[in-house]
Design a protein around this motif. Structure first.
Motif, PDB file in Angstrom:
ATOM      1  N   ILE A   1      62.943  67.902  47.217  1.00 21.51           N
ATOM      2  CA  ILE A   1      63.581  66.619  47.550  1.00 21.51           C
ATOM      3  C   ILE A   1      63.242  66.221  48.981  1.00 21.51           C
ATOM      4  O   ILE A   1      62.906  65.074  49.262  1.00 21.51           O
ATOM      5  CB  ILE A   1      65.107  66.704  47.340  1.00 21.51           C
ATOM      6  N   LEU A   2      63.304  67.194  49.892  1.00 23.28           N
ATOM      7  CA  LEU A   2      63.006  66.905  51.291  1.00 23.28           C
ATOM      8  C   LEU A   2      61.549  66.512  51.506  1.00 23.28           C
ATOM      9  O   LEU A   2      61.235  65.792  52.453  1.00 23.28           O
ATOM     10  CB  LEU A   2      63.376  68.094  52.177  1.00 23.28           C
ATOM     11  N   SER A   3      60.662  66.983  50.648  1.00 29.84           N
ATOM     12  CA  SER A   3      59.256  66.570  50.749  1.00 29.84           C
ATOM     13  C   SER A   3      59.133  65.062  50.580  1.00 29.84           C
ATOM     14  O   SER A   3      58.393  64.403  51.321  1.00 29.84           O
ATOM     15  CB  SER A   3      58.406  67.263  49.677  1.00 29.84           C
ATOM     16  N   PHE A   4      59.864  64.526  49.618  1.00 30.07           N
ATOM     17  CA  PHE A   4      59.842  63.084  49.382  1.00 30.07           C
ATOM     18  C   PHE A   4      60.543  62.316  50.505  1.00 30.07           C
ATOM     19  O   PHE A   4      60.020  61.313  50.991  1.00 30.07           O
ATOM     20  CB  PHE A   4      60.461  62.734  48.032  1.00 30.07           C
ATOM     21  N   THR A   5      61.724  62.794  50.912  1.00 28.74           N
ATOM     22  CA  THR A   5      62.446  62.079  51.968  1.00 28.74           C
ATOM     23  C   THR A   5      61.693  62.138  53.294  1.00 28.74           C
ATOM     24  O   THR A   5      61.718  61.177  54.057  1.00 28.74           O
ATOM     25  CB  THR A   5      63.875  62.623  52.147  1.00 28.74           C
ATOM     26  N   LEU A   6      61.007  63.250  53.535  1.00 27.64           N
ATOM     27  CA  LEU A   6      60.205  63.368  54.750  1.00 27.64           C
ATOM     28  C   LEU A   6      59.066  62.347  54.742  1.00 27.64           C
ATOM     29  O   LEU A   6      58.820  61.670  55.740  1.00 27.64           O
ATOM     30  CB  LEU A   6      59.649  64.794  54.880  1.00 27.64           C
ATOM     31  N   PHE A   7      58.405  62.224  53.617  1.00 28.42           N
ATOM     32  CA  PHE A   7      57.308  61.258  53.488  1.00 28.42           C
ATOM     33  C   PHE A   7      57.800  59.829  53.717  1.00 28.42           C
ATOM     34  O   PHE A   7      57.220  59.071  54.496  1.00 28.42           O
ATOM     35  CB  PHE A   7      56.641  61.396  52.110  1.00 28.42           C
ATOM     36  N   PHE A   8      58.884  59.454  53.042  1.00 28.96           N
ATOM     37  CA  PHE A   8      59.380  58.086  53.159  1.00 28.96           C
ATOM     38  C   PHE A   8      59.956  57.800  54.543  1.00 28.96           C
ATOM     39  O   PHE A   8      59.781  56.695  55.066  1.00 28.96           O
ATOM     40  CB  PHE A   8      60.402  57.774  52.064  1.00 28.96           C
ATOM     41  N   SER A   9      60.632  58.769  55.144  1.00 27.56           N
ATOM     42  CA  SER A   9      61.155  58.528  56.495  1.00 27.56           C
ATOM     43  C   SER A   9      60.015  58.434  57.505  1.00 27.56           C
ATOM     44  O   SER A   9      60.107  57.683  58.481  1.00 27.56           O
ATOM     45  CB  SER A   9      62.163  59.603  56.898  1.00 27.56           C
ATOM     46  N   PHE A  10      58.923  59.154  57.279  1.00 27.40           N
ATOM     47  CA  PHE A  10      57.751  59.044  58.154  1.00 27.40           C
ATOM     48  C   PHE A  10      57.146  57.645  58.055  1.00 27.40           C
ATOM     49  O   PHE A  10      56.850  57.015  59.076  1.00 27.40           O
ATOM     50  CB  PHE A  10      56.710  60.110  57.795  1.00 27.40           C
ATOM     51  N   ILE A  11      56.971  57.158  56.835  1.00 25.66           N
ATOM     52  CA  ILE A  11      56.415  55.812  56.630  1.00 25.66           C
ATOM     53  C   ILE A  11      57.328  54.765  57.278  1.00 25.66           C
ATOM     54  O   ILE A  11      56.851  53.848  57.964  1.00 25.66           O
ATOM     55  CB  ILE A  11      56.221  55.511  55.121  1.00 25.66           C
ATOM     56  N   ALA A  12      58.645  54.895  57.072  1.00 30.42           N
ATOM     57  CA  ALA A  12      59.586  53.933  57.657  1.00 30.42           C
ATOM     58  C   ALA A  12      59.558  54.005  59.182  1.00 30.42           C
ATOM     59  O   ALA A  12      59.626  52.973  59.859  1.00 30.42           O
ATOM     60  CB  ALA A  12      60.996  54.198  57.138  1.00 30.42           C
ATOM     61  N   PHE A  13      59.439  55.206  59.740  1.00 26.59           N
ATOM     62  CA  PHE A  13      59.372  55.342  61.191  1.00 26.59           C
ATOM     63  C   PHE A  13      58.108  54.692  61.742  1.00 26.59           C
ATOM     64  O   PHE A  13      58.160  53.953  62.730  1.00 26.59           O
ATOM     65  CB  PHE A  13      59.448  56.824  61.585  1.00 26.59           C
ATOM     66  N   ILE A  14      56.982  54.946  61.105  1.00 31.60           N
ATOM     67  CA  ILE A  14      55.728  54.331  61.553  1.00 31.60           C
ATOM     68  C   ILE A  14      55.823  52.806  61.455  1.00 31.60           C
ATOM     69  O   ILE A  14      55.419  52.088  62.378  1.00 31.60           O
ATOM     70  CB  ILE A  14      54.522  54.863  60.737  1.00 31.60           C
ATOM     71  N   TYR A  15      56.387  52.301  60.364  1.00 29.28           N
ATOM     72  CA  TYR A  15      56.536  50.858  60.212  1.00 29.28           C
ATOM     73  C   TYR A  15      57.442  50.301  61.310  1.00 29.28           C
ATOM     74  O   TYR A  15      57.161  49.245  61.890  1.00 29.28           O
ATOM     75  CB  TYR A  15      57.086  50.488  58.833  1.00 29.28           C
ATOM     76  N   SER A  16      58.526  51.017  61.617  1.00 27.41           N
ATOM     77  CA  SER A  16      59.430  50.540  62.665  1.00 27.41           C
ATOM     78  C   SER A  16      58.735  50.528  64.029  1.00 27.41           C
ATOM     79  O   SER A  16      59.001  49.651  64.851  1.00 27.41           O
ATOM     80  CB  SER A  16      60.707  51.386  62.706  1.00 27.41           C
ATOM     81  N   LEU A  17      57.837  51.475  64.265  1.00 26.00           N
ATOM     82  CA  LEU A  17      57.056  51.456  65.499  1.00 26.00           C
ATOM     83  C   LEU A  17      56.142  50.228  65.545  1.00 26.00           C
ATOM     84  O   LEU A  17      56.000  49.582  66.591  1.00 26.00           O
ATOM     85  CB  LEU A  17      56.209  52.727  65.627  1.00 26.00           C
ATOM     86  N   ILE A  18      55.554  49.909  64.418  1.00 29.25           N
ATOM     87  CA  ILE A  18      54.642  48.753  64.338  1.00 29.25           C
ATOM     88  C   ILE A  18      55.390  47.448  64.616  1.00 29.25           C
ATOM     89  O   ILE A  18      54.909  46.609  65.380  1.00 29.25           O
ATOM     90  CB  ILE A  18      53.927  48.711  62.971  1.00 29.25           C
ATOM     91  N   ILE A  19      56.560  47.281  64.015  1.00 34.76           N
ATOM     92  CA  ILE A  19      57.282  46.011  64.221  1.00 34.76           C
ATOM     93  C   ILE A  19      57.853  45.913  65.640  1.00 34.76           C
ATOM     94  O   ILE A  19      58.142  44.818  66.107  1.00 34.76           O
ATOM     95  CB  ILE A  19      58.393  45.764  63.177  1.00 34.76           C
ATOM     96  N   CYS A  20      57.993  47.040  66.319  1.00 32.69           N
ATOM     97  CA  CYS A  20      58.502  47.014  67.693  1.00 32.69           C
ATOM     98  C   CYS A  20      57.404  46.857  68.735  1.00 32.69           C
ATOM     99  O   CYS A  20      57.692  46.617  69.902  1.00 32.69           O
ATOM    100  CB  CYS A  20      59.292  48.286  67.988  1.00 32.69           C
ATOM    101  N   TYR A  21      56.169  46.989  68.307  1.00 34.04           N
ATOM    102  CA  TYR A  21      55.066  46.881  69.256  1.00 34.04           C
ATOM    103  C   TYR A  21      55.038  45.467  69.816  1.00 34.04           C
ATOM    104  O   TYR A  21      55.072  44.497  69.061  1.00 34.04           O
ATOM    105  CB  TYR A  21      53.741  47.218  68.572  1.00 34.04           C
ATOM    106  N   PRO A  22      54.988  45.334  71.147  1.00 31.68           N
ATOM    107  CA  PRO A  22      55.060  43.989  71.733  1.00 31.68           C
ATOM    108  C   PRO A  22      53.846  43.137  71.410  1.00 31.68           C
ATOM    109  O   PRO A  22      52.734  43.637  71.295  1.00 31.68           O
ATOM    110  CB  PRO A  22      55.147  44.258  73.240  1.00 31.68           C
ATOM    111  N   ASN A  23      54.093  41.866  71.287  1.00 29.48           N
ATOM    112  CA  ASN A  23      53.038  40.888  71.049  1.00 29.48           C
ATOM    113  C   ASN A  23      52.300  40.656  72.365  1.00 29.48           C
ATOM    114  O   ASN A  23      52.894  40.183  73.334  1.00 29.48           O
ATOM    115  CB  ASN A  23      53.642  39.588  70.519  1.00 29.48           C
ATOM    116  N   GLU A  24      51.019  40.965  72.405  1.00 35.85           N
ATOM    117  CA  GLU A  24      50.252  40.875  73.647  1.00 35.85           C
ATOM    118  C   GLU A  24      50.117  39.440  74.146  1.00 35.85           C
ATOM    119  O   GLU A  24      49.950  39.212  75.329  1.00 35.85           O
ATOM    120  CB  GLU A  24      48.872  41.515  73.454  1.00 35.85           C
ATOM    121  N   LYS A  25      50.182  38.463  73.274  1.00 25.79           N
ATOM    122  CA  LYS A  25      50.049  37.063  73.684  1.00 25.79           C
ATOM    123  C   LYS A  25      51.220  36.634  74.564  1.00 25.79           C
ATOM    124  O   LYS A  25      51.085  35.779  75.422  1.00 25.79           O
ATOM    125  CB  LYS A  25      49.956  36.157  72.470  1.00 25.79           C
ATOM    126  N   LYS A  26      52.387  37.221  74.328  1.00 29.32           N
ATOM    127  CA  LYS A  26      53.573  36.849  75.086  1.00 29.32           C
ATOM    128  C   LYS A  26      53.774  37.718  76.331  1.00 29.32           C
ATOM    129  O   LYS A  26      54.636  37.445  77.138  1.00 29.32           O
ATOM    130  CB  LYS A  26      54.818  36.950  74.200  1.00 29.32           C
TER     131      LYS A  26
END
Length: 135
Positions: free
Chosen positions: A105-130
């Motif tokens: 079970i933890l193998s699956f939750t680890l995978f999904f939490s990793f993907i969600a963490f990476i996605y959250s890092l991406i959406i928090c990355y500042p927009n260079e134009k601003k």
């Protein structure tokens, strides 16, 4: 920020809230089923609270998306730690059947939490134009 990106972040916020509620239900069941200690449960409840709190904040104000990043980062680290000690027992051949099942079970939750963490890092990355060239 485009409207489509805002909608995706709102969806991610709802996803975080739902995952937090689902995690709460399963952790509480695990507590009663396997007599987990309150100390271990408290760590999980911190992660659950962070996911739900951050999701609600971002639904109210999209600028709070860094909170989602922190919540998913905590959840990923918590999943990794829980996975790691069970994997150590599995490799040493000292694990029980319930530990092995939890490892799956933890193998699956680890995978999904990793993907969600990476996605959250991406959406928090500042927009260079601003960004301004200030230190």
């Amino acid at each position: 920020m485009t409207m489509k990106k805002k909608e995706i972040i709102k969806f991610f916020s709802w996803f975080s809230i739902i995952v937090g509620i689902f995690h709460f239900i399963l952790e509480t069941w695990f507590l009663f089923r396997f007599e987990q200690s309150i100390i271990q449960l408290f760590c999980d409840y911190i992660g659950i609270s962070l996911l739900i709190f951050a999701g609600i904040i971002v639904l109210k104000n999209i600028n709070g998306k860094g909170l989602l990043c922190g919540a998913w980062g905590y959840s990923f680290c918590l999943n990794y730690r829980a996975f790691a000690w069970r994997m150590d027992e599995f490799i040493a051949k000292t694990s029980s059947n319930s530990t092995d099942n939890t490892l799956i079970i933890l193998s699956f939750t680890l995978f999904f939490s990793f993907i969600a963490f990476i996605y959250s890092l991406i959406i928090c990355y500042p927009n260079e134009k601003k960004q301004k060239n200030t230190i």
